[in-house]
Motif scaffolding. Structure first.
Motif, mmCIF file in Angstrom:
data_model
loop_
_atom_site.group_PDB
_atom_site.id
_atom_site.type_symbol
_atom_site.label_atom_id
_atom_site.label_comp_id
_atom_site.label_asym_id
_atom_site.label_seq_id
_atom_site.Cartn_x
_atom_site.Cartn_y
_atom_site.Cartn_z
ATOM 1 N N SER A 35 46.873 29.743 42.300
ATOM 2 C CA SER A 35 46.115 29.207 43.433
ATOM 3 C C SER A 35 46.505 29.848 44.762
ATOM 4 N N ARG A 36 47.629 30.569 44.814
ATOM 5 C CA ARG A 36 48.004 31.239 46.063
ATOM 6 C C ARG A 36 46.951 32.255 46.496
ATOM 7 N N TYR A 37 46.113 32.699 45.537
ATOM 8 C CA TYR A 37 45.087 33.693 45.856
ATOM 9 C C TYR A 37 43.748 33.064 46.212
ATOM 10 N N GLY A 38 43.703 31.747 46.295
ATOM 11 C CA GLY A 38 42.477 31.075 46.679
ATOM 12 C C GLY A 38 41.451 31.057 45.557
ATOM 13 N N GLN A 39 40.227 30.724 45.911
ATOM 14 C CA GLN A 39 39.140 30.647 44.940
ATOM 15 C C GLN A 39 38.538 32.035 44.745
ATOM 16 N N ILE A 40 38.760 32.615 43.571
ATOM 17 C CA ILE A 40 38.177 33.913 43.237
ATOM 18 C C ILE A 40 36.936 33.649 42.398
ATOM 19 N N PRO A 41 35.769 34.149 42.818
ATOM 20 C CA PRO A 41 34.521 33.839 42.121
ATOM 21 C C PRO A 41 34.615 34.066 40.607
ATOM 22 N N ALA A 46 47.504 47.287 29.113
ATOM 23 C CA ALA A 46 48.152 48.278 29.976
ATOM 24 C C ALA A 46 47.458 49.629 29.876
ATOM 25 N N ASP A 47 46.989 49.974 28.682
ATOM 26 C CA ASP A 47 46.284 51.238 28.484
ATOM 27 C C ASP A 47 44.928 51.228 29.193
ATOM 28 N N LEU A 48 44.154 50.178 28.985
ATOM 29 C CA LEU A 48 42.839 50.101 29.625
ATOM 30 C C LEU A 48 42.961 50.090 31.146
ATOM 31 N N LEU A 49 43.958 49.362 31.654
ATOM 32 C CA LEU A 49 44.139 49.298 33.107
ATOM 33 C C LEU A 49 44.591 50.642 33.676
ATOM 34 N N ALA A 90 46.674 40.630 47.365
ATOM 35 C CA ALA A 90 45.406 39.962 47.070
ATOM 36 C C ALA A 90 44.334 40.940 46.605
ATOM 37 N N THR A 91 44.326 42.141 47.161
ATOM 38 C CA THR A 91 43.323 43.123 46.757
ATOM 39 C C THR A 91 43.543 43.566 45.318
ATOM 40 N N THR A 92 44.809 43.785 44.959
ATOM 41 C CA THR A 92 45.115 44.150 43.573
ATOM 42 C C THR A 92 44.671 43.047 42.617
ATOM 43 N N ILE A 93 44.934 41.809 42.981
ATOM 44 C CA ILE A 93 44.526 40.683 42.137
ATOM 45 C C ILE A 93 43.007 40.651 42.002
ATOM 46 N N ALA A 94 42.296 40.816 43.108
ATOM 47 C CA ALA A 94 40.830 40.776 43.064
ATOM 48 C C ALA A 94 40.278 41.895 42.192
ATOM 49 N N ASN A 95 40.847 43.098 42.301
ATOM 50 C CA ASN A 95 40.390 44.221 41.485
ATOM 51 C C ASN A 95 40.727 44.008 40.010
ATOM 52 N N LEU A 96 41.898 43.434 39.760
ATOM 53 C CA LEU A 96 42.315 43.138 38.394
ATOM 54 C C LEU A 96 41.349 42.144 37.748
ATOM 55 N N VAL A 97 41.037 41.085 38.467
ATOM 56 C CA VAL A 97 40.122 40.069 37.955
ATOM 57 C C VAL A 97 38.745 40.665 37.680
ATOM 58 N N PHE A 137 37.997 43.673 36.911
ATOM 59 C CA PHE A 137 38.089 44.495 35.697
ATOM 60 C C PHE A 137 37.948 43.623 34.452
ATOM 61 N N PHE A 138 38.688 42.518 34.401
ATOM 62 C CA PHE A 138 38.609 41.628 33.238
ATOM 63 C C PHE A 138 37.211 41.043 33.075
ATOM 64 N N GLN A 139 36.595 40.699 34.170
ATOM 65 C CA GLN A 139 35.260 40.110 34.095
ATOM 66 C C GLN A 139 34.253 41.083 33.498
ATOM 67 N N GLN A 140 34.447 42.362 33.747
ATOM 68 C CA GLN A 140 33.488 43.360 33.254
ATOM 69 C C GLN A 140 33.756 43.776 31.817
#
Length: 725
Positions: free
Chosen positions: A534-540, A416-419, A511-518, A520-523
């Motif tokens: 799966s409601r958000y589809g295939q996120i790379p 929560a702090d990092l986000l 969906a945009t919030t989810i994509a941005n959240l993901v 962030f975690f990837q980086q």
């Protein structure tokens, strides 16, 4: 954690298995829903006791520390390739033991999860905890509490678990059952309250409480909070608190304050005085079971779940002196159980299944970034009063220099702090906090400095210490309580901080919030494998939650997270002679589990008794979901809704003599995330890129084994990790 390593040979961990298969990014073929194997009429019900050693690592079963368990292992069946249910938490696996199912079927998401407000009235659960005071359900709730489980079960219309449990199945067949032990974990086995129950907080039914008191046996002190009116319980004058346990021994250090004045408490892993602080509680509960419940009630099915060695592992880390004392304590309880069975003449007609809910890792960031440090032991005993024979309080230990034989002072992450620092609206339900595990770099400087809120503006109380990178923002934040129901900002994120994995809820499902959240975690290199609804589809770069049995239609938007992320782990790193390290949700723990790392996933399973083969080592993969359907078969019953299987190859009289075949496979997303800028854990602001991964690509690798027998396929997960390049 292996975040500084490139691709490895995918088949290395499965060299003994035929058919290593690279799925080339394809989603796994869903395993068929297993059906119950018909029970042969020749299978007579056999008394069975399931004994859960919370957090037991397989390599901790030794002749030196656990002689009784070691002997049981040699005499019965050993399962060296057993698998904990992911996320590898206590209550998640408690539900798997209860139902033989994954969350996709049971609908349960413990340890800590959030129930988003429902409907126009923003309805949330309401009720007391075991201590008798109101439980907070605005914030994510910790489910290791029988009253919390009662409240949630009522909230979900008696369907907290969506399938019939092993204990309910046995009770429907007219069998007497008993559950004993750790709060929450024991209770979830028998949510329907159809059997005998004793844990650290209460006794059920009320008649059993009366019987125990009449027999001169004390009750857990919190028992009084569960009964009222004509059922009220009054404790005897000499009852005491037989299940009380001491807090961990700590010492204070100024290392996290740049000015060298403010102190933060650190767990004293050098302590040798405390042992297992729950030793007396476990001994009391085992004695009550063996001396009263077992001989007088004759349960056909029992489950005993003690928090040892998990509790001491959390406090001091695997391999430490107090953990070894905890192992010896737990083994003594097994010895007492076996002695009671012999004394009552039922040892030859009783099965004992010893299993752990998960294994355990040391909390630490990469040792190249955060070297281990010595702790100079205290020359005097801790300053607290003894609690049920265990020491407590603060010791005079001190933080020492960098040492290869030392202890970790890193690994804590507050999502929560990092986000929040990066512009997300994130809340984890906790206020200002401090931790000696936020990380001391090689040069001795803290990753997140310790500060003091002198006015109470940030923390709500003057002169409160805190650590939060978001406190440096123009509008500083150091407390992350969830807003009142109906008040969560648009696209707000609620974090259920669990330990080795975190759950993320986005009630707007934007969906945009989810994509941005993901992204962030990837980086951020503290985070490992990412799983998305799966409601958000295939996120790379990510896998869908359905691919690891985490999606449940009935819980979408009402308990099921939108994103689940395992923290990074490294099974090759060693601390105090034990392999396996991982990041964790901030908590100051020295040991943790819950990740998708192989150290956490591969847990302990040992079984012995008249129904099991003798002196056998099973090479086929098994899982915690297999325990309930196997025990049901031993009782002459079946569990048709279970995801797990009857482990026939371990049984003296199997339900089927089909020969299992096993194939290893690797599963990856259909595409990788690209164009990323990876950020090192030593800089929580994200301002320091990692030059080791110039390609900026991220993907998840999931390693599995598929076991096929009698026309059915069962999938076991070995590990999932992030691959950054």
């Amino acid at each position: 954690m292996k975040i500084r390593h490139t691709m490895f040979a995918l088949c290395a961990s499965a060299a003994l298995l035929a058919g290593c298969n690279d799925d080339n990014g394809a989603a796994p073929t869903p395993a068929p829903s297993p059906t119950a194997t018909p029970t042969p009429t020749a299978q007579a019900a056999t008394r069975t006791i399931i004994f859960v050693w919370d957090g037991l690592r397989p390599d901790d079963v030794t002749q030196a520390d656990t002689p009784n368990l070691y002997a049981l292992q040699q005499a019965g069946v050993s399962f060296p390739d057993n698998h904990s249910t992911y996320p590898t938490f206590t209550m998640m696996n408690g539900s798997s033991f209860a139902t033989g199912s994954f969350p996709k079927t049971s609908g349960f998401y413990g340890n800590t999860f959030w129930t988003p407000p429902q409907g126009s009235g923003n309805t949330i659960p309401a009720g007391n905890g075991a201590g008798g005071t109101a439980q907070d359900y605005v914030d994510p709730v910790f489910t290791e509490d029988y009253q919390v489980l009662n409240t949630l079960n009522t909230y979900y219309g008696g369907q907290l678990l969506l399938v019939k449990s092993l204990f309910a199945t046995a009770q429907a067949a007219g069998m007497t059952t008993a559950t004993i032990g750790k709060s929450g974990a024991a209770y979830i086995q028998d949510l329907g309250k159809g059997g005998l129950f004793l844990d650290e907080n209460t006794v059920q039914p009320r008649t059993l409480a009366t019987e125990l008191q009449t027999a001169g046996i004390p009750l857990p002190a919190n028992t009084v909070n569960g009964y009222a009116g004509t059922d009220a319980v009054t404790l005897s004058a000499n009852n005491g608190s037989p299940t009380a346990r001491a807090g961990y021994v700590t010492f204070n250090t100024t290392a996290y304050d740049p000015a060298g004045a403010l102190t933060v408490a650190a767990r004293d892993s050098s302590d040798t005085t405390q042992g297992a602080p729950e030793d007396a509680a476990n001994k009391y509960m085992m004695a009550t079971f063996t001396n009263y419940i077992l001989p007088k009630k004759n349960p056909m099915l029992s489950l005993i779940w003690f928090r040892t060695p998990d509790n001491v592992e959390h406090g001091y880390g695997p391999g430490t002196s107090n953990v070894r004392a905890g192992l010896r304590s737990q083994d003594a309880r097994l010895g007492e159980l076996m002695a009671a069975l012999r004394a009552q003449g039922i040892d030859g007609s009783t099965n004992i299944v010893v299993v752990s809910d998960h294994a355990h890792s040391t909390v630490s960031g990469p040792l190249s970034l955060y070297p281990l440090r010595a702790i100079t032991p205290s020359a005097t005993a801790p300053n607290g009063a003894p609690v049920n024979g265990s020491t407590s309080g603060t010791s005079a230990a001190t933080l020492g220099a960098v040492s290869a034989n030392g202890f970790s002072f890193s690994g804590d992450v507050r999502s929560a702090d990092l986000l929040t620092y990066r512009g997300f609206k994130a809340y984890d339900g906790a206020g200002c906090s401090t931790s000696a595990m936020y990380g001391l770099k090689a040069n001795g400087t803290p990753t997140i400095p310790l500060r003091r809120d002198t006015t109470g503006t940030l923390c709500g109380a003057a002169n409160t210490n805190y650590q939060a990178i978001s406190s440096t923002l123009a509008s500083p934040v150091a407390s992350f309580r969830v807003p009142a129901p109906g008040s969560l900002p648009a696209n707000g994120i609620v974090v259920a901080a669990n330990g080795g994995s975190d759950y993320f809820y986005v009630p707007s499902h934007d969906a945009t919030t989810i994509a941005n959240l993901v992204r962030f975690f990837q980086q951020r290199e503290e985070y490992g494998a990412i799983f998305v609804d799966s409601r958000y589809g295939q996120i790379p770069g990510t896998l869908q939650m359905s691919q690891v049995n985490l999606e449940n239609t009935a819980r979408k938007g009402n308990g099921q997270p939108d994103v689940v992320v395992s923290f990074s782990s490294d099974e090759t790193a060693t601390v105090q002679g034990k392999s396996g390290i991982e990041f964790e949700s901030v908590g100051g723990q020295r040991g943790m589990h819950g990740s998708f790392g192989s150290t956490d996933v591969h847990n302990t399973l040992i079984a012995a008794g008249p129904s099991f083969r003798k002196a056998a080592v099973l090479t086929t993969p098994t899982g915690n979901v297999d325990v309930a359907p196997t025990v049901a078969y031993l009782l002459g019953l079946s569990m048709p809704q279970a995801d797990g299987r009857v482990i026939n190859e371990a049984l003296a009289t199997p339900a089927s003599k089909g020969t299992p075949t096993v194939a290893a496979a690797s599963v990856a997303p259909t595409s990788s995330a690209t164009g990323l800028r990876f950020e090192v854990p030593t800089d929580p602001t994200g301002g320091t890129p990692d030059p080791v991964f110039p390609r900026g690509t991220y993907t998840v690798l999931l390693q599995v084994k598929d076991l096929t027998v009698d026309g059915k396929t069962y999938r076991y997960f070995d590990f999932a990790r992030a691959q950054r390049q």
